[in-house]
Design an enzyme around this catalytic site. Structure first.
Site, PDB file in Angstrom:
ATOM      1  N   HIS A  62      12.886   5.652  -9.619  1.00  0.00           N
ATOM      2  CA  HIS A  62      11.879   4.619  -9.352  1.00  0.00           C
ATOM      3  C   HIS A  62      10.512   5.241  -9.649  1.00  0.00           C
ATOM      4  O   HIS A  62      10.340   6.457  -9.602  1.00  0.00           O
ATOM      5  CB  HIS A  62      12.009   4.112  -7.911  1.00  0.00           C
ATOM      6  CG  HIS A  62      13.197   3.199  -7.744  1.00  0.00           C
ATOM      7  ND1 HIS A  62      13.083   1.832  -7.704  1.00  0.00           N
ATOM      8  CD2 HIS A  62      14.516   3.465  -7.660  1.00  0.00           C
ATOM      9  CE1 HIS A  62      14.294   1.298  -7.583  1.00  0.00           C
ATOM     10  NE2 HIS A  62      15.180   2.264  -7.551  1.00  0.00           N
ATOM     11  N   CYS A  65      13.823  -1.505  -3.627  1.00  0.00           N
ATOM     12  CA  CYS A  65      14.941  -1.713  -2.707  1.00  0.00           C
ATOM     13  C   CYS A  65      14.419  -2.375  -1.440  1.00  0.00           C
ATOM     14  O   CYS A  65      13.427  -1.931  -0.875  1.00  0.00           O
ATOM     15  CB  CYS A  65      15.588  -0.372  -2.370  1.00  0.00           C
ATOM     16  SG  CYS A  65      16.900  -0.512  -1.151  1.00  0.00           S
ATOM     17  N   ASN A  84      12.213   0.536 -10.847  1.00  0.00           N
ATOM     18  CA  ASN A  84      12.649   1.675 -11.663  1.00  0.00           C
ATOM     19  C   ASN A  84      11.663   1.860 -12.795  1.00  0.00           C
ATOM     20  O   ASN A  84      10.928   0.947 -13.153  1.00  0.00           O
ATOM     21  CB  ASN A  84      14.018   1.376 -12.294  1.00  0.00           C
ATOM     22  CG  ASN A  84      15.113   1.272 -11.273  1.00  0.00           C
ATOM     23  OD1 ASN A  84      15.283   0.230 -10.660  1.00  0.00           O
ATOM     24  ND2 ASN A  84      15.834   2.342 -11.081  1.00  0.00           N
TER      25      ASN A  84
HETATM   26  P1  HMG Z   1      27.592  -5.017   8.055  1.00  0.00           P
HETATM   27  O1  HMG Z   1      26.841  -6.070   8.797  1.00  0.00           O
HETATM   28  O2  HMG Z   1      27.688  -3.662   8.687  1.00  0.00           O
HETATM   29  O3  HMG Z   1      29.061  -5.514   7.648  1.00  0.00           O
HETATM   30  O4  HMG Z   1      26.939  -4.863   6.619  1.00  0.00           O
HETATM   31  P2  HMG Z   1      30.281  -5.932   8.517  1.00  0.00           P
HETATM   32  O5  HMG Z   1      31.494  -5.378   7.827  1.00  0.00           O
HETATM   33  O6  HMG Z   1      30.074  -5.604   9.963  1.00  0.00           O
HETATM   34  O7  HMG Z   1      30.302  -7.540   8.343  1.00  0.00           O
HETATM   35  C1  HMG Z   1      29.277  -8.368   8.895  1.00  0.00           C
HETATM   36  C2  HMG Z   1      29.250  -9.688   8.134  1.00  0.00           C
HETATM   37  O8  HMG Z   1      28.912  -9.449   6.746  1.00  0.00           O
HETATM   38  C3  HMG Z   1      30.581 -10.420   8.104  1.00  0.00           C
HETATM   39  O9  HMG Z   1      30.281 -11.811   8.007  1.00  0.00           O
HETATM   40  C4  HMG Z   1      31.180  -9.971   6.810  1.00  0.00           C
HETATM   41  O10 HMG Z   1      32.147 -10.874   6.311  1.00  0.00           O
HETATM   42  C5  HMG Z   1      29.946  -9.937   5.907  1.00  0.00           C
HETATM   43  P3  HMG Z   1      30.264 -12.773   9.291  1.00  0.00           P
HETATM   44  O11 HMG Z   1      31.635 -12.622   9.880  1.00  0.00           O
HETATM   45  O12 HMG Z   1      29.181 -12.231  10.176  1.00  0.00           O
HETATM   46  O13 HMG Z   1      29.945 -14.110   8.693  1.00  0.00           O
HETATM   47  N1  HMG Z   1      30.112  -8.995   4.780  1.00  0.00           N
HETATM   48  C6  HMG Z   1      29.951  -9.329   3.489  1.00  0.00           C
HETATM   49  N2  HMG Z   1      29.621 -10.490   2.883  1.00  0.00           N
HETATM   50  C7  HMG Z   1      29.554 -10.474   1.551  1.00  0.00           C
HETATM   51  N3  HMG Z   1      29.793  -9.382   0.781  1.00  0.00           N
HETATM   52  C8  HMG Z   1      30.104  -8.214   1.356  1.00  0.00           C
HETATM   53  C9  HMG Z   1      30.205  -8.158   2.760  1.00  0.00           C
HETATM   54  N4  HMG Z   1      30.490  -7.173   3.635  1.00  0.00           N
HETATM   55  C10 HMG Z   1      30.431  -7.699   4.849  1.00  0.00           C
HETATM   56  N5  HMG Z   1      30.336  -7.146   0.595  1.00  0.00           N
HETATM   57  C11 HMG Z   1      26.889  -4.298   4.305  1.00  0.00           C
HETATM   58  C12 HMG Z   1      27.393  -3.897   5.692  1.00  0.00           C
HETATM   59  C13 HMG Z   1      27.071  -3.118   3.370  1.00  0.00           C
HETATM   60  C14 HMG Z   1      27.702  -5.480   3.814  1.00  0.00           C
HETATM   61  C15 HMG Z   1      25.389  -4.697   4.416  1.00  0.00           C
HETATM   62  O14 HMG Z   1      24.714  -3.639   5.034  1.00  0.00           O
HETATM   63  C16 HMG Z   1      24.763  -5.012   3.110  1.00  0.00           C
HETATM   64  O15 HMG Z   1      25.129  -5.976   2.441  1.00  0.00           O
HETATM   65  N6  HMG Z   1      23.762  -4.234   2.698  1.00  0.00           N
HETATM   66  C17 HMG Z   1      23.041  -4.518   1.456  1.00  0.00           C
HETATM   67  C18 HMG Z   1      22.537  -3.266   0.909  1.00  0.00           C
HETATM   68  C19 HMG Z   1      21.907  -3.504  -0.440  1.00  0.00           C
HETATM   69  O16 HMG Z   1      22.309  -4.346  -1.217  1.00  0.00           O
HETATM   70  N7  HMG Z   1      20.869  -2.676  -0.723  1.00  0.00           N
HETATM   71  C20 HMG Z   1      20.250  -2.690  -1.990  1.00  0.00           C
HETATM   72  C21 HMG Z   1      21.120  -2.090  -3.064  1.00  0.00           C
HETATM   73  S1  HMG Z   1      21.203  -0.308  -2.982  1.00  0.00           S
HETATM   74  C22 HMG Z   1      19.835   0.213  -3.885  1.00  0.00           C
HETATM   75  O17 HMG Z   1      19.025  -0.577  -4.297  1.00  0.00           O
HETATM   76  C23 HMG Z   1      19.745   1.681  -4.210  1.00  0.00           C
HETATM   77  C24 HMG Z   1      20.127   2.016  -5.652  1.00  0.00           C
HETATM   78  O18 HMG Z   1      19.356   1.283  -6.577  1.00  0.00           O
HETATM   79  C25 HMG Z   1      19.905   3.506  -5.894  1.00  0.00           C
HETATM   80  C26 HMG Z   1      18.492   3.938  -5.454  1.00  0.00           C
HETATM   81  O19 HMG Z   1      17.504   3.553  -6.068  1.00  0.00           O
HETATM   82  O20 HMG Z   1      18.458   4.619  -4.430  1.00  0.00           O
HETATM   83  C27 HMG Z   1      21.609   1.729  -5.923  1.00  0.00           C
HETATM   84 MG    MG Z   2      17.389   1.768  -7.192  1.00  0.00          MG
END
Ligand code: HMG
Ligand code: MG
Length: 309
Positions: free
Chosen positions: A209, A240, A249
């Site tokens: 980034h 993010c 980025n």
């Molecule tokens: P959580 O709340 O701990 O998950 O989230 P859970 O397993 O306890 O489930 C809670 C609820 O979420 C449930 O629904 C699940 O069904 C649902 P409810 O029963 O409450 O209706 N759920 C989902 N729904 C859709 N898709 C899924 C999913 N998993 C659970 N996959 C979780 C854990 C990881 C899902 C959450 O924390 C999350 O979605 N985080 C998003 C993180 C994210 O997208 N961050 C940005 C991307 S990373 C980034 O940008 C960095 C990178 O570019 C590298 C860098 O630059 O560093 C890659």
């Molecule tokens: Mg990133």
């Protein structure tokens, strides 16, 4: 020092670039962006993420976007999958590659994916196994490899530790990310050296980034080590949602310009790439973050004005 002769860029704009946008971007616009990127010569595009729509609403149209893309056989389409729920949804969209994403800092792991580093590996392990059994490539992303918005500097030992865990569960390729763009070349080199303890040079990419304007220098430092794969974002889009203040980025246009200027092949047409960046910047209603695109757009405008006289 010898640089690679060819570099592969993965445009992460549709995912990393757009995930942080507050206003919903229509699926049709995301699809058009992917089409323009592949027309410009990108061979890998990170399209979307199968994360919780409550956490990242902008990516809630993941399946619709994947379904709308006119795929090219020579392009790899990747998506983020943080757990089995995400993987099971993603697999219906037939991604070529999935990305599990962990963090070298505990605090960021908690904020981003709501679990510790150790728990994240437990969640990723079945995802990696299922993907590999289905013949889908597996990439790992390591956030905060030089600095964390919550913990400050991150030691290379933390990076080596995470890289070892990722390797242990069968991750095939690893991205070394400077999530908040605080890295400088020697720190980035140390993070890559730590990763090299577990991954081959050919299986490592840089993901920088540009928050502090260091991403091109960091890219050059990685290139000097022989790294030849980088994640970049068209128009420098992004940030993010769980790393406050972090910007996008490094712009794909800026990296392409630097590489071509060094005689390094990317297979990308810079003019078409700039048009793709302009398309999404127009949609978002703000200027591109790419310095190269700004310069070339200004040049285009002045030559158009001259022709009109
Ligand atoms: P959580 O709340 O701990 O998950 O989230 P859970 O397993 O306890 O489930 C809670 C609820 O979420 C449930 O629904 C699940 O069904 C649902 P409810 O029963 O409450 O209706 N759920 C989902 N729904 C859709 N898709 C899924 C999913 N998993 C659970 N996959 C979780 C854990 C990881 C899902 C959450 O924390 C999350 O979605 N985080 C998003 C993180 C994210 O997208 N961050 C940005 C991307 S990373 C980034 O940008 C960095 C990178 O570019 C590298 C860098 O630059 O560093 C890659
Ligand atoms: Mg990133």
């Amino acid at each position: 020092m010898s640089y690679p002769t060819r570099v592969k860029l993965v445009d992460v704009g549709p995912r990393d670039g757009l995930q942080n946008e507050k206003q919903p971007v229509p699926a049709a616009v995301k699809i058009e962006l992917v089409h323009r990127l592949q027309a410009a010569g990108l061979k890998e595009i990170e399209v979307t993420s199968f994360v919780s729509p409550k956490w990242v609403p902008q990516m809630g149209d993941n399946a619709e976007v994947m379904a709308g893309i006119e795929r090219r056989a020579d392009v790899r389409y990747s998506v983020l999958t943080p757990n089995m729920k995400g993987f099971e949804a993603a697999v219906l969209s037939r991604p070529d590659e999935i990305v599990v994403f962990g963090a070298a800092s505990e605090a960021f792991s908690q904020k981003n994916i709501n679990c510790s580093i150790a728990e994240s590996i437990e969640r990723f392990a079945p995802v990696v196994a299922a993907a590999r059994a289905a013949g889908i490539q597996v990439r790992g992303a390591m956030s905060c490899t030089v600095g964390c918005p919550y913990e400050g500097e991150v030691a290379p030992e933390r990076v080596a530790y995470l890289a070892g865990l990722m390797k242990g569960i069968g991750v095939q390729h690893i991205g070394v990310a400077d999530t908040i763009g605080v890295g400088t070349p020697i720190k980035v080199r140390k993070a890559i050296e730590a990763t090299l303890q577990h991954f081959d040079l050919n299986d490592i990419s840089g993901h920088f980034h540009d928050t502090y304007g260091q991403a091109l220098s960091n890219t050059l430092a990685a290139l000097a080590m022989g790294v030849w794969q980088f994640d970049t974002s068209v128009a420098g889009l992004g940030g993010c949602p769980y790393a406050k203040g972090a910007t996008g980025n490094v712009a794909t246009e800026d990296v392409v310009y630097m590489l071509h200027g060094m005689g390094i092949d990317t297979g990308i047409d810079l003019d078409q790439l700039i048009d793709a960046g302009q398309f999404i910047s127009d949609h978002l209603g703000r200027p591109t973050q790419s310095r190269v695109a700004k310069a070339i757009l200004a040049k285009r405008a002045s030559s158009a004005a001259c022709e009109a006289v």
